[in-house]
Design a protein around this motif. Structure first.
Motif, short mmCIF file in Angstrom:
data_model
loop_
_atom_site.label_atom_id
_atom_site.label_comp_id
_atom_site.label_asym_id
_atom_site.label_seq_id
_atom_site.Cartn_x
_atom_site.Cartn_y
_atom_site.Cartn_z
N TRP A 281 -6.26 6.57 -28.19
CA TRP A 281 -5.47 7.74 -27.83
C TRP A 281 -6.15 9.03 -28.29
CZ3 TRP A 281 -1.55 8.39 -24.48
CH2 TRP A 281 -0.93 7.22 -24.00
N VAL A 282 -6.92 8.98 -29.38
CA VAL A 282 -7.73 10.14 -29.75
C VAL A 282 -8.74 10.42 -28.64
CG1 VAL A 282 -9.45 11.06 -31.36
CG2 VAL A 282 -7.51 9.77 -32.23
N GLU A 283 -9.42 9.37 -28.20
CA GLU A 283 -10.42 9.53 -27.16
C GLU A 283 -9.81 10.03 -25.86
OE1 GLU A 283 -14.29 7.10 -25.60
OE2 GLU A 283 -12.47 5.95 -25.96
N LYS A 284 -8.62 9.54 -25.54
CA LYS A 284 -7.95 9.97 -24.32
C LYS A 284 -7.75 11.48 -24.32
CE LYS A 284 -3.86 8.68 -21.56
NZ LYS A 284 -4.55 7.90 -20.50
N GLY A 285 -7.24 12.03 -25.43
CA GLY A 285 -7.04 13.47 -25.53
C GLY A 285 -8.35 14.23 -25.56
N TYR A 286 -9.35 13.69 -26.22
CA TYR A 286 -10.63 14.38 -26.34
C TYR A 286 -11.30 14.53 -24.98
CZ TYR A 286 -15.24 15.62 -28.15
OH TYR A 286 -16.42 16.28 -28.41
N ARG A 287 -11.19 13.51 -24.15
CA ARG A 287 -11.86 13.52 -22.85
C ARG A 287 -11.13 14.39 -21.82
NH1 ARG A 287 -15.73 10.00 -21.96
NH2 ARG A 287 -16.24 8.49 -23.57
N ASP A 288 -9.82 14.49 -21.94
CA ASP A 288 -9.04 15.26 -20.96
C ASP A 288 -8.01 16.08 -21.72
OD1 ASP A 288 -7.59 16.34 -18.91
OD2 ASP A 288 -6.84 14.44 -18.12
N PRO A 289 -8.39 17.24 -22.23
CA PRO A 289 -7.48 18.02 -23.08
C PRO A 289 -6.34 18.70 -22.32
CG PRO A 289 -9.60 19.13 -22.89
CD PRO A 289 -9.72 17.86 -22.14
N SER A 290 -5.63 17.91 -21.50
CA SER A 290 -4.41 18.38 -20.83
C SER A 290 -3.23 17.73 -21.51
CB SER A 290 -4.43 18.00 -19.34
OG SER A 290 -5.54 18.58 -18.68
N VAL A 291 -2.25 18.50 -21.88
CA VAL A 291 -1.17 17.99 -22.71
C VAL A 291 -0.47 16.79 -22.09
CG1 VAL A 291 0.94 18.60 -23.96
CG2 VAL A 291 -0.85 20.32 -23.63
N GLY A 292 -0.35 16.77 -20.77
CA GLY A 292 0.35 15.67 -20.11
C GLY A 292 -0.24 14.30 -20.35
N VAL A 293 -1.54 14.21 -20.69
CA VAL A 293 -2.13 12.89 -20.90
C VAL A 293 -1.62 12.27 -22.19
CG1 VAL A 293 -4.22 13.60 -19.67
CG2 VAL A 293 -4.20 13.65 -22.18
N CYS A 294 -0.96 13.06 -23.04
CA CYS A 294 -0.49 12.56 -24.33
C CYS A 294 0.96 12.10 -24.30
CB CYS A 294 -0.67 13.64 -25.40
SG CYS A 294 -2.40 14.02 -25.76
N ASP A 295 1.50 11.87 -23.13
CA ASP A 295 2.86 11.33 -23.02
C ASP A 295 2.83 9.83 -23.32
OD1 ASP A 295 5.39 10.49 -22.43
OD2 ASP A 295 5.25 10.88 -20.25
N THR A 296 3.04 9.49 -24.57
CA THR A 296 3.08 8.07 -24.97
C THR A 296 4.43 7.44 -24.71
OG1 THR A 296 3.69 8.71 -27.22
CG2 THR A 296 1.34 8.37 -26.77
N TRP A 297 5.39 8.22 -24.26
CA TRP A 297 6.76 7.73 -24.10
C TRP A 297 7.01 7.11 -22.73
CZ3 TRP A 297 9.41 7.51 -28.50
CH2 TRP A 297 8.96 8.31 -29.56
N SER A 298 6.12 7.35 -21.79
CA SER A 298 6.31 6.84 -20.43
C SER A 298 5.42 5.65 -20.12
CB SER A 298 6.02 7.95 -19.40
OG SER A 298 6.89 9.05 -19.60
N VAL A 299 4.50 5.30 -21.02
CA VAL A 299 3.56 4.22 -20.75
C VAL A 299 4.16 2.89 -21.17
CG1 VAL A 299 1.59 5.78 -21.06
CG2 VAL A 299 2.42 4.43 -23.02
N PRO A 300 3.64 1.78 -20.62
CA PRO A 300 4.15 0.46 -20.99
C PRO A 300 3.94 0.17 -22.48
CG PRO A 300 2.77 0.34 -19.02
CD PRO A 300 2.61 1.73 -19.57
N ALA A 301 4.76 -0.72 -23.02
CA ALA A 301 4.67 -1.06 -24.43
C ALA A 301 3.29 -1.59 -24.80
CB ALA A 301 5.74 -2.09 -24.80
N ALA A 302 2.61 -2.24 -23.85
CA ALA A 302 1.29 -2.79 -24.11
C ALA A 302 0.26 -1.71 -24.43
CB ALA A 302 0.82 -3.62 -22.92
N ASP A 303 0.53 -0.47 -24.00
CA ASP A 303 -0.40 0.63 -24.26
C ASP A 303 -0.19 1.28 -25.61
OD1 ASP A 303 -1.46 0.18 -21.77
OD2 ASP A 303 -0.48 1.90 -20.82
N VAL A 304 0.82 0.84 -26.33
CA VAL A 304 1.11 1.42 -27.65
C VAL A 304 1.37 0.30 -28.67
CG1 VAL A 304 1.97 3.65 -26.82
CG2 VAL A 304 3.55 1.73 -26.98
N ASP A 305 0.69 -0.83 -28.48
CA ASP A 305 0.94 -1.93 -29.43
C ASP A 305 0.07 -1.84 -30.66
OD1 ASP A 305 -1.59 -2.78 -28.73
OD2 ASP A 305 -0.90 -4.53 -27.62
#
Length: 305
Positions: A281-305
């Motif tokens: 998730w650090v890398e995700k934000g670093y590569r695309d510094p748009s705030v919307g990519v940091c919505d961890t609340w809408s992704v499947p549970a497998a993406d935040v295990d």
């Protein structure tokens, strides 16, 4: 510092470097609270968010009702990329507290400007967090420091970031101070909790954690922590023209965060995510510094295990 060459393959991270993580620092204190619930006074939730542990909690009532949309469709997500503020950081002199404090305070002022502008875009009220960069013991509304689980933490009760000037180095496993991003990421992570608090997202997270289900509590904590990770990467990515990283510096940061994963912990202590996701998730934000990519609340549970 030399400009970092392009880093390829998201989520392909360097192998973990073993080091003692859980005993010294984290987003939600391992020793202090494991991850139980949220400390709530009357209708306001109080939790201590510690770098690499979990959420220190206690019970005193129920958290206020907050709509799910506050976390999944927050106005911040529609503001696009962070606007660079031209942040330039002073070097850190090894073993000199005043040098580390100057680094942290300069970085914090950059974060103030960056997130203040972003909240303006969203037409949301914002005020900067207070900060206490400590090298002597103290106490605040979220507890005492130093503490085995609290090298760095954010206390929403008084909107304050607390960071140990020496402890932040100790919890990095002795990472050279020339690898500035290892330490900048910790500050930006704790600042991310303040962003969540000001945007109302923490209140929703508190409500999700105010439940009898251990699985629901730990998942909510992971979504909080991994979002703060993404927000940290977001800032570093937005500022890469004035805060460039060599490949070695970048990889040092990623090895550091990957080593903070909790996948080997029992289920009731899985409060901030596996090393794969804590770094991813650090890398995700670093590569695309748009705030919307940091919505961890809408992704499947497998993406935040």
């Amino acid at each position: 510092m030399a400009r970092q060459p392009p880093v390829r393959s998201p989520y392909r991270l360097p192998p973990r470097r073993p080091r003692p993580r859980r005993s010294l620092g984290g987003a939600v204190a391992g020793i202090l609270g494991v991850v139980a619930a949220i400390l709530v006074f009357a209708v306001l939730g109080l939790a201590t968010f510690m770098e690499n542990g979990g959420v220190t909690v206690g019970l005193g009532g129920r958290a206020p009702e907050v709509k799910r949309e506050t976390a999944t469709h927050n106005p911040l997500y529609r503001t696009g990329r962070l606007t660079p503020v031209g942040c330039r950081l002073p070097g850190i002199e090894a073993g000199v507290d005043s040098s580390m404090e100057r680094f942290m305070e300069t970085l914090s002022r950059c974060l103030d400007r960056s997130w203040g502008r972003q909240f303006d875009k969203a037409e949301l009220a914002f005020d900067a967090p207070k900060r206490i960069f400590w090298n002597t013991p103290g106490r605040g509304p979220c507890g005492s420091f130093p503490n085995p689980g609290a090298a760095a933490f954010y206390c929403p009760e008084n909107n304050t970031m607390y960071v140990g000037l020496r402890h932040i180095v100790e919890t990095s496993g002795g990472e050279p101070v020339s690898h500035y991003a290892v330490y900048a990421r910790v500050i930006a992570h704790e600042y991310g909790h303040h962003v969540q608090e000001r945007a109302g997202i923490l209140a929703y997270g508190h409500r999700r954690m105010d439940t009898a289900s251990v699985a629901a509590r730990t998942e909510a904590s992971r979504r909080i922590e991994l979002q703060a990770q993404c927000l940290a990467g977001l800032f570093l990515g937005a500022e890469r023209s004035t805060l460039p990283m060599t490949r070695r510096q970048y990889e040092a940061m990623m090895v550091d965060v990957r080593g903070r994963g909790d996948e080997k912990q029992p289920a009731h202590r899985r409060d901030h995510g596996s090393g794969h996701h804590y770094a991813g998730w650090v890398e995700k934000g670093y590569r695309d510094p748009s705030v919307g990519v940091c919505d961890t609340w809408s992704v499947p549970a497998a993406d935040v295990d």
